[in-house]
Design a protein around this motif. Structure first.
Motif, PDB file in Angstrom:
ATOM      1  N   SER A  35       0.846  -1.194   0.000  1.00 48.71           N
ATOM      2  CA  SER A  35       0.000   0.000   0.000  1.00 48.71           C
ATOM      3  C   SER A  35       0.886   1.250   0.000  1.00 48.71           C
ATOM      4  CB  SER A  35      -0.896  -0.017   1.233  1.00 48.71           C
ATOM      5  OG  SER A  35      -1.724   1.118   1.242  1.00 48.71           O
ATOM      6  N   MET A  36       0.674   2.088  -1.010  1.00 51.72           N
ATOM      7  CA  MET A  36       1.487   3.305  -1.136  1.00 51.72           C
ATOM      8  C   MET A  36       0.625   4.396  -1.754  1.00 51.72           C
ATOM      9  SD  MET A  36       4.467   4.208  -0.377  1.00 51.72           S
ATOM     10  CE  MET A  36       5.196   5.798  -0.517  1.00 51.72           C
ATOM     11  N   LYS A 109      16.647  -0.619   4.422  1.00 52.29           N
ATOM     12  CA  LYS A 109      16.251   0.376   5.432  1.00 52.29           C
ATOM     13  C   LYS A 109      15.354   1.502   4.916  1.00 52.29           C
ATOM     14  CE  LYS A 109      19.587  -0.452   8.986  1.00 52.29           C
ATOM     15  NZ  LYS A 109      20.305   0.112  10.095  1.00 52.29           N
ATOM     16  N   PRO A 110      15.580   2.048   3.712  1.00 49.74           N
ATOM     17  CA  PRO A 110      14.665   3.108   3.261  1.00 49.74           C
ATOM     18  C   PRO A 110      13.217   2.635   3.099  1.00 49.74           C
ATOM     19  CG  PRO A 110      16.664   3.082   1.933  1.00 49.74           C
ATOM     20  CD  PRO A 110      16.709   1.871   2.802  1.00 49.74           C
ATOM     21  N   LEU A 111      13.017   1.330   3.085  1.00 49.61           N
ATOM     22  CA  LEU A 111      11.678   0.768   2.921  1.00 49.61           C
ATOM     23  C   LEU A 111      11.118   0.243   4.241  1.00 49.61           C
ATOM     24  CD1 LEU A 111      12.413  -1.159  -0.388  1.00 49.61           C
ATOM     25  CD2 LEU A 111      11.463   1.146  -0.132  1.00 49.61           C
ATOM     26  N   ALA A 112      11.739   0.628   5.349  1.00 51.83           N
ATOM     27  CA  ALA A 112      11.281   0.184   6.667  1.00 51.83           C
ATOM     28  C   ALA A 112       9.805   0.517   6.829  1.00 51.83           C
ATOM     29  CB  ALA A 112      12.098   0.849   7.761  1.00 51.83           C
ATOM     30  N   GLY A 113       9.089  -0.399   7.391  1.00 55.65           N
ATOM     31  CA  GLY A 113       7.645  -0.219   7.545  1.00 55.65           C
ATOM     32  C   GLY A 113       6.875  -0.823   6.386  1.00 55.65           C
ATOM     33  N   THR A 115       8.593  -3.386   4.325  1.00 55.38           N
ATOM     34  CA  THR A 115       9.135  -4.736   4.256  1.00 55.38           C
ATOM     35  C   THR A 115      10.215  -4.897   5.309  1.00 55.38           C
ATOM     36  OG1 THR A 115      10.181  -6.403   2.838  1.00 55.38           O
ATOM     37  CG2 THR A 115      10.827  -4.112   2.481  1.00 55.38           C
ATOM     38  N   SER A 116      10.343  -6.109   5.805  1.00 55.48           N
ATOM     39  CA  SER A 116      11.451  -6.425   6.720  1.00 55.48           C
ATOM     40  C   SER A 116      12.044  -7.775   6.319  1.00 55.48           C
ATOM     41  CB  SER A 116      10.983  -6.430   8.172  1.00 55.48           C
ATOM     42  OG  SER A 116      10.017  -7.439   8.369  1.00 55.48           O
ATOM     43  N   THR A 117      12.138  -7.987   5.044  1.00 59.47           N
ATOM     44  CA  THR A 117      12.650  -9.228   4.479  1.00 59.47           C
ATOM     45  C   THR A 117      14.045  -9.537   5.009  1.00 59.47           C
ATOM     46  OG1 THR A 117      11.382  -8.755   2.470  1.00 59.47           O
ATOM     47  CG2 THR A 117      13.119 -10.417   2.302  1.00 59.47           C
ATOM     48  N   TRP A 118      14.926  -8.571   4.966  1.00 58.16           N
ATOM     49  CA  TRP A 118      16.335  -8.799   5.297  1.00 58.16           C
ATOM     50  C   TRP A 118      16.660  -8.518   6.752  1.00 58.16           C
ATOM     51  CZ3 TRP A 118      18.740 -11.745   2.092  1.00 58.16           C
ATOM     52  CH2 TRP A 118      18.313 -11.781   0.770  1.00 58.16           C
ATOM     53  N   LYS A 119      15.991  -7.582   7.348  1.00 53.33           N
ATOM     54  CA  LYS A 119      16.281  -7.230   8.737  1.00 53.33           C
ATOM     55  C   LYS A 119      16.119  -8.443   9.646  1.00 53.33           C
ATOM     56  CE  LYS A 119      14.986  -4.222  12.516  1.00 53.33           C
ATOM     57  NZ  LYS A 119      14.012  -3.288  13.050  1.00 53.33           N
ATOM     58  N   SER A 120      15.034  -9.174   9.480  1.00 51.43           N
ATOM     59  CA  SER A 120      14.790 -10.328  10.343  1.00 51.43           C
ATOM     60  C   SER A 120      15.837 -11.424  10.126  1.00 51.43           C
ATOM     61  CB  SER A 120      13.380 -10.872  10.133  1.00 51.43           C
ATOM     62  OG  SER A 120      13.181 -11.229   8.774  1.00 51.43           O
ATOM     63  N   LEU A 121      16.286 -11.604   8.891  1.00 53.08           N
ATOM     64  CA  LEU A 121      17.322 -12.606   8.619  1.00 53.08           C
ATOM     65  C   LEU A 121      18.654 -12.196   9.232  1.00 53.08           C
ATOM     66  CD1 LEU A 121      16.672 -13.727   4.956  1.00 53.08           C
ATOM     67  CD2 LEU A 121      16.649 -15.148   6.991  1.00 53.08           C
ATOM     68  N   TYR A 122      18.999 -10.942   9.104  1.00 46.55           N
ATOM     69  CA  TYR A 122      20.253 -10.462   9.686  1.00 46.55           C
ATOM     70  C   TYR A 122      20.227 -10.621  11.207  1.00 46.55           C
ATOM     71  CZ  TYR A 122      24.179  -7.502  10.944  1.00 46.55           C
ATOM     72  OH  TYR A 122      25.359  -7.033  11.482  1.00 46.55           O
ATOM     73  N   GLU A 123      19.107 -10.258  11.821  1.00 46.03           N
ATOM     74  CA  GLU A 123      18.987 -10.402  13.270  1.00 46.03           C
ATOM     75  C   GLU A 123      19.065 -11.866  13.692  1.00 46.03           C
ATOM     76  OE1 GLU A 123      15.390  -8.252  14.103  1.00 46.03           O
ATOM     77  OE2 GLU A 123      16.424  -6.308  14.061  1.00 46.03           O
ATOM     78  N   ALA A 124      18.450 -12.757  12.916  1.00 47.45           N
ATOM     79  CA  ALA A 124      18.518 -14.192  13.212  1.00 47.45           C
ATOM     80  C   ALA A 124      19.959 -14.691  13.105  1.00 47.45           C
ATOM     81  CB  ALA A 124      17.612 -14.974  12.263  1.00 47.45           C
ATOM     82  N   LEU A 125      20.677 -14.229  12.091  1.00 52.59           N
ATOM     83  CA  LEU A 125      22.074 -14.614  11.946  1.00 52.59           C
ATOM     84  C   LEU A 125      22.891 -14.167  13.153  1.00 52.59           C
ATOM     85  CD1 LEU A 125      24.457 -15.686  10.089  1.00 52.59           C
ATOM     86  CD2 LEU A 125      24.781 -13.272   9.521  1.00 52.59           C
ATOM     87  N   LYS A 126      22.705 -12.930  13.580  1.00 49.91           N
ATOM     88  CA  LYS A 126      23.454 -12.407  14.726  1.00 49.91           C
ATOM     89  C   LYS A 126      23.155 -13.238  15.977  1.00 49.91           C
ATOM     90  CE  LYS A 126      25.751  -9.268  14.709  1.00 49.91           C
ATOM     91  NZ  LYS A 126      27.219  -9.294  14.608  1.00 49.91           N
TER      92      LYS A 126
END
Length: 133
Positions: A35-36, A109-113, A115-126
């Motif tokens: 939605s945009m 990051k500019p698309l925060a809110g 999509t969080s496709t990559w953020k959750s994967l990076y956090e899981a990796l950490k």
């Protein structure tokens, strides 16, 4: 990054399908959209296809097309980095995996809110690397 070899191999085996799915999702951000709204009345234009289908007379058409093209570029850049992460996982290079997933989530990051496709994967990796250390 020093991790015990057995733990890292298992962790990467579990994560490869997740990263492969994230690559697919990321490459289709502009097509699947979200939605945009554009203009003061927030006219909804929810994908690149919808933006390109707008009549030339629609005053915010150029804004919508540009936004969705930018989403397409960001999605492809994040996916490219995700593919590097997969390659690094297969070779067992933990540092390269972390760097590639960091870059993917940074690009997102500019698309925060939206999509969080990559953020959750990076956090899981950490989280998982902290457990394996």
């Amino acid at each position: 990054m020093k991790l015990n070899d057995g733990g890292i191999r298992l962790m990467f085996e579990d994560m490869i399908p997740q990263v492969e799915e994230a690559v697919k999702i990321s490459r289709s951000w502009a097509n699947n959209g979200w939605s945009m709204g554009f203009g003061p009345k927030s006219a909804e234009v929810n994908s690149l296809e919808a933006a390109e289908a707008l009549p030339v007379s629609f005053i915010y058409r150029e804004d919508a097309v540009n936004y969705w093209h930018q989403v397409e570029l960001l999605g492809n850049d994040a996916a490219d980095s995700g593919e590097k992460a997969i390659s690094a996982m297969r070779s067992g290079d933990a540092t390269a995996v972390e760097n590639a997933l960091y870059l993917s989530q940074y690009i997102e990051k500019p698309l925060a809110g939206k999509t969080s496709t990559w953020k959750s994967l990076y956090e899981a990796l950490k989280e998982k690397t902290a457990e394996c250390a």
